[in-house]
Scaffold this motif. Structure first.
Motif, PDB file in Angstrom:
ATOM      1  N   GLY A 175       0.928  -1.131  -0.139  1.00 49.98           N
ATOM      2  CA  GLY A 175      -0.158  -0.165   0.143  1.00 49.98           C
ATOM      3  C   GLY A 175       1.071   1.218  -0.051  1.00 49.98           C
ATOM      4  N   ALA A 176       2.177   1.228  -0.761  1.00 49.02           N
ATOM      5  CA  ALA A 176       2.655   2.708  -0.231  1.00 49.02           C
ATOM      6  C   ALA A 176       3.126   3.261  -1.795  1.00 49.02           C
ATOM      7  CB  ALA A 176       4.357   2.105  -0.866  1.00 49.02           C
ATOM      8  N   SER A 177       2.294   4.667  -1.429  1.00 48.51           N
ATOM      9  CA  SER A 177       2.090   5.660  -2.627  1.00 48.51           C
ATOM     10  C   SER A 177       3.034   6.543  -2.388  1.00 48.51           C
ATOM     11  CB  SER A 177       0.521   6.047  -2.896  1.00 48.51           C
ATOM     12  OG  SER A 177       0.409   6.446  -1.309  1.00 48.51           O
ATOM     13  N   GLY A 200       4.936   5.884  11.041  1.00 46.37           N
ATOM     14  CA  GLY A 200       3.611   4.955  10.758  1.00 46.37           C
ATOM     15  C   GLY A 200       2.670   6.465  10.240  1.00 46.37           C
ATOM     16  N   LYS A 201       2.972   7.885   9.709  1.00 44.85           N
ATOM     17  CA  LYS A 201       2.252   8.141   9.303  1.00 44.85           C
ATOM     18  C   LYS A 201       2.578   8.507   8.176  1.00 44.85           C
ATOM     19  CE  LYS A 201       1.068  10.396  14.364  1.00 44.85           C
ATOM     20  NZ  LYS A 201       1.749  11.653  14.772  1.00 44.85           N
ATOM     21  N   PRO A 202       1.636   9.085   6.820  1.00 41.67           N
ATOM     22  CA  PRO A 202       2.132   9.928   5.433  1.00 41.67           C
ATOM     23  C   PRO A 202       2.744  11.535   5.925  1.00 41.67           C
ATOM     24  CG  PRO A 202      -0.357   9.828   6.136  1.00 41.67           C
ATOM     25  CD  PRO A 202       0.329   9.694   7.515  1.00 41.67           C
ATOM     26  N   LEU A 203       4.025  11.560   4.858  1.00 40.15           N
ATOM     27  CA  LEU A 203       5.192  12.312   4.730  1.00 40.15           C
ATOM     28  C   LEU A 203       4.325  13.571   4.067  1.00 40.15           C
ATOM     29  CD1 LEU A 203       8.337  10.808   5.236  1.00 40.15           C
ATOM     30  CD2 LEU A 203       7.432  12.010   6.604  1.00 40.15           C
ATOM     31  N   GLU A 204       4.131  14.674   4.631  1.00 35.96           N
ATOM     32  CA  GLU A 204       4.328  15.856   3.316  1.00 35.96           C
ATOM     33  C   GLU A 204       5.565  17.142   3.323  1.00 35.96           C
ATOM     34  OE1 GLU A 204       0.239  17.559   3.134  1.00 35.96           O
ATOM     35  OE2 GLU A 204      -0.915  16.079   3.930  1.00 35.96           O
ATOM     36  N   VAL A 205       5.565  17.245   1.845  1.00 38.62           N
ATOM     37  CA  VAL A 205       7.258  17.931   1.904  1.00 38.62           C
ATOM     38  C   VAL A 205       6.775  19.325   0.816  1.00 38.62           C
ATOM     39  CG1 VAL A 205       9.281  18.357   1.001  1.00 38.62           C
ATOM     40  CG2 VAL A 205       8.392  16.737   2.753  1.00 38.62           C
ATOM     41  N   ASP A 206       6.593  20.482   1.188  1.00 35.34           N
ATOM     42  CA  ASP A 206       6.295  21.831   0.185  1.00 35.34           C
ATOM     43  C   ASP A 206       8.040  22.406   0.247  1.00 35.34           C
ATOM     44  OD1 ASP A 206       3.116  22.014   1.909  1.00 35.34           O
ATOM     45  OD2 ASP A 206       3.837  22.280  -0.388  1.00 35.34           O
ATOM     46  N   SER A 250       2.578   7.818   1.418  1.00 36.61           N
ATOM     47  CA  SER A 250       2.432   6.993   2.837  1.00 36.61           C
ATOM     48  C   SER A 250       2.944   5.545   2.593  1.00 36.61           C
ATOM     49  CB  SER A 250       1.276   7.076   2.969  1.00 36.61           C
ATOM     50  OG  SER A 250       0.340   6.709   1.503  1.00 36.61           O
ATOM     51  N   VAL A 251       2.967   4.709   3.380  1.00 39.19           N
ATOM     52  CA  VAL A 251       3.362   3.658   3.709  1.00 39.19           C
ATOM     53  C   VAL A 251       2.342   2.671   4.178  1.00 39.19           C
ATOM     54  CG1 VAL A 251       6.117   4.042   2.819  1.00 39.19           C
ATOM     55  CG2 VAL A 251       5.086   3.477   5.406  1.00 39.19           C
ATOM     56  N   GLY A 252       2.618   1.723   3.667  1.00 36.19           N
ATOM     57  CA  GLY A 252       1.325   0.784   4.574  1.00 36.19           C
ATOM     58  C   GLY A 252       1.485  -0.556   5.792  1.00 36.19           C
ATOM     59  N   ASP A 253       2.010  -1.373   5.332  1.00 36.61           N
ATOM     60  CA  ASP A 253       2.269  -2.902   6.449  1.00 36.61           C
ATOM     61  C   ASP A 253       4.120  -2.649   5.493  1.00 36.61           C
ATOM     62  OD1 ASP A 253       3.590  -4.915   8.171  1.00 36.61           O
ATOM     63  OD2 ASP A 253       2.099  -6.100   6.516  1.00 36.61           O
ATOM     64  N   THR A 254       4.991  -2.507   6.420  1.00 35.48           N
ATOM     65  CA  THR A 254       6.313  -2.766   5.653  1.00 35.48           C
ATOM     66  C   THR A 254       7.382  -3.759   6.081  1.00 35.48           C
ATOM     67  OG1 THR A 254       7.570  -1.055   7.441  1.00 35.48           O
ATOM     68  CG2 THR A 254       6.599   0.272   5.511  1.00 35.48           C
ATOM     69  N   PRO A 283      10.788   2.800   6.283  1.00 42.02           N
ATOM     70  CA  PRO A 283      11.031   3.305   4.306  1.00 42.02           C
ATOM     71  C   PRO A 283      11.801   4.996   4.615  1.00 42.02           C
ATOM     72  CG  PRO A 283       9.191   2.543   5.613  1.00 42.02           C
ATOM     73  CD  PRO A 283      10.121   2.142   6.236  1.00 42.02           C
ATOM     74  N   VAL A 284      13.027   5.303   4.010  1.00 44.53           N
ATOM     75  CA  VAL A 284      12.924   6.868   3.561  1.00 44.53           C
ATOM     76  C   VAL A 284      11.605   7.087   2.119  1.00 44.53           C
ATOM     77  CG1 VAL A 284      14.671   6.323   4.934  1.00 44.53           C
ATOM     78  CG2 VAL A 284      14.865   6.546   2.696  1.00 44.53           C
ATOM     79  N   LEU A 285      12.140   8.501   2.315  1.00 49.93           N
ATOM     80  CA  LEU A 285      11.018   9.033   1.134  1.00 49.93           C
ATOM     81  C   LEU A 285      13.041   9.688   0.459  1.00 49.93           C
ATOM     82  CD1 LEU A 285       9.224  10.467  -0.869  1.00 49.93           C
ATOM     83  CD2 LEU A 285       8.498  12.093   0.948  1.00 49.93           C
ATOM     84  N   MET A 286      12.724   9.636  -0.442  1.00 54.89           N
ATOM     85  CA  MET A 286      14.106  10.482  -1.754  1.00 54.89           C
ATOM     86  C   MET A 286      14.006  10.921  -2.994  1.00 54.89           C
ATOM     87  SD  MET A 286      16.425   7.228  -1.846  1.00 54.89           S
ATOM     88  CE  MET A 286      17.530   8.096  -2.753  1.00 54.89           C
ATOM     89  N   LEU A 287      14.217  11.863  -3.068  1.00 57.69           N
ATOM     90  CA  LEU A 287      14.463  13.221  -4.381  1.00 57.69           C
ATOM     91  C   LEU A 287      15.496  13.142  -5.044  1.00 57.69           C
ATOM     92  CD1 LEU A 287      12.204  14.688  -5.286  1.00 57.69           C
ATOM     93  CD2 LEU A 287      13.021  16.700  -4.377  1.00 57.69           C
ATOM     94  N   VAL A 288      15.602  12.540  -5.723  1.00 59.46           N
ATOM     95  CA  VAL A 288      16.338  12.435  -6.752  1.00 59.46           C
ATOM     96  C   VAL A 288      16.212  13.476  -8.291  1.00 59.46           C
ATOM     97  CG1 VAL A 288      17.694  10.397  -8.456  1.00 59.46           C
ATOM     98  CG2 VAL A 288      16.506   9.697  -6.956  1.00 59.46           C
ATOM     99  N   ASN A 289      16.944  14.008  -8.315  1.00 68.46           N
ATOM    100  CA  ASN A 289      17.155  14.723  -9.761  1.00 68.46           C
ATOM    101  C   ASN A 289      18.491  15.262 -10.339  1.00 68.46           C
ATOM    102  OD1 ASN A 289      15.667  16.675  -7.541  1.00 68.46           O
ATOM    103  ND2 ASN A 289      18.039  16.923  -6.952  1.00 68.46           N
ATOM    104  N   PHE A 290      17.016  14.987 -11.782  1.00 69.73           N
ATOM    105  CA  PHE A 290      18.561  13.966 -13.081  1.00 69.73           C
ATOM    106  C   PHE A 290      18.526  15.385 -14.192  1.00 69.73           C
ATOM    107  CE2 PHE A 290      14.060  12.686 -13.403  1.00 69.73           C
ATOM    108  CZ  PHE A 290      13.469  12.904 -14.376  1.00 69.73           C
TER     109      PHE A 290
END
Length: 276
Positions: free
Chosen positions: A159-161, A227-233, A176-180, A185-192
């Motif tokens: 259920g990750a999205s 355990g909680k969703p992440l939001e980044v601006d 957000s992630v579900g059952d890991t 897990p980490v949230l990564m931002l990759v630039n190209f």
């Protein structure tokens, strides 16, 4: 296929561990610079993408100085055009000594490849290598093997999205992630950068012009899931840290192994800007 032994053992993803500890500070820093302006292109002022359209992440480790890499680069460039594939090319620096310094190469890219090698239980790194969904590596010039790996090791379930929305000169990321299953897990931002053609004038590929698609300029860990969703601006100007033109960015939800190395990728989305 060109290979070399990883004799410089370092704790897997050591930079990643430090980044995890500083995740909250990074998020705060992003908020502080949110008022900055950007020099990225102003077209396509609003874009929205999500991981629901992504079936695979392929990470190519390549070098302009590697004689085996041009065929892999061509295959990768074609696969990068497929709308359900997030394609990221990491140019390494360990072949620079044979006559041509990769214009897109970096030590950081090499370290990501070494970290994958440790996660896969090997000390060998090589080019061209493709890592599929953070779970399996194959020789990058074998398209059939890449597609077989995509089918064999799909993006992680549970259920990750992740979704990315660009509005003007700002970007909003929700994840957000579900059952890991106990994974971190980490949230990564990759630039190209945008695709480019490079004429090689020295070394084993002398006289060749090589197409480089989606070459990674840098990446950062935006946060760690608890355990909680992440939001980044963040401002789009934050994507220009390397000083290179920006063709787009990808948001990855990736697990971290017990040793701190990169694990399976659970979800991914990509925004294409078209270059600047």
């Amino acid at each position: 296929m060109m290979t070399t032994q990883d004799r410089l053992f370092r704790p897997a993803m050591s930079a990643g561990r430090a980044a995890l500890r500083k995740a909250s500070q990074s998020l705060a820093a992003i908020s502080l610079v949110a008022s900055l302006t950007t020099s990225l292109p102003v077209h396509a002022q609003e874009q929205t993408v999500s991981s629901s359209r992504t079936s695979a992440v392929i990470e190519l480790f390549s070098s302009q100085g590697c004689t085996s890499c041009p065929p892999a680069e061509r295959i990768f460039a074609e696969m990068a055009k497929e709308s359900d594939i997030v394609a990221l090319a990491y140019h390494v620096d360990y072949w620079d000594y044979i006559g041509w310094s990769d214009t897109l190469g970096s030590k950081a890219n090499t370290e990501r490849q070494r970290a994958y090698a440790r996660s896969f239980g090997t000390s060998t790194i090589y080019t061209p290598q493709v890592v599929v969904n953070g779970r399996k590596d194959v020789i990058g010039s074998r398209e059939a093997d890449i597609r077989r790996a995509i089918a064999d090791v799909p993006l992680g379930a549970g259920g990750a999205s992740v979704a990315m929305r660009r509005i003007g000169d700002r970007m909003h990321i929700t994840a957000s992630v579900g059952d890991t299953a106990g994974q971190v897990p980490v949230l990564m931002l990759v630039n190209f950068s945008p695709p480019s053609r490079v004429e090689v004038t020295r070394g084993e590929n002398k006289g060749k012009t090589i197409l480089n698609a989606n070459p990674v300029t840098d990446w950062q860990i935006l946060g760690m899931f608890n355990g909680k969703p992440l939001e980044v601006d963040m401002p789009l100007s934050g994507l220009r840290r390397s000083g290179r033109p920006t063709g787009g960015c990808a948001a990855l939800i990736q697990t971290v192994t017990a040793e701190g190395g990169p694990g399976p990728i659970l979800a991914a989305a990509v925004l294409q800007f078209g270059g600047s």
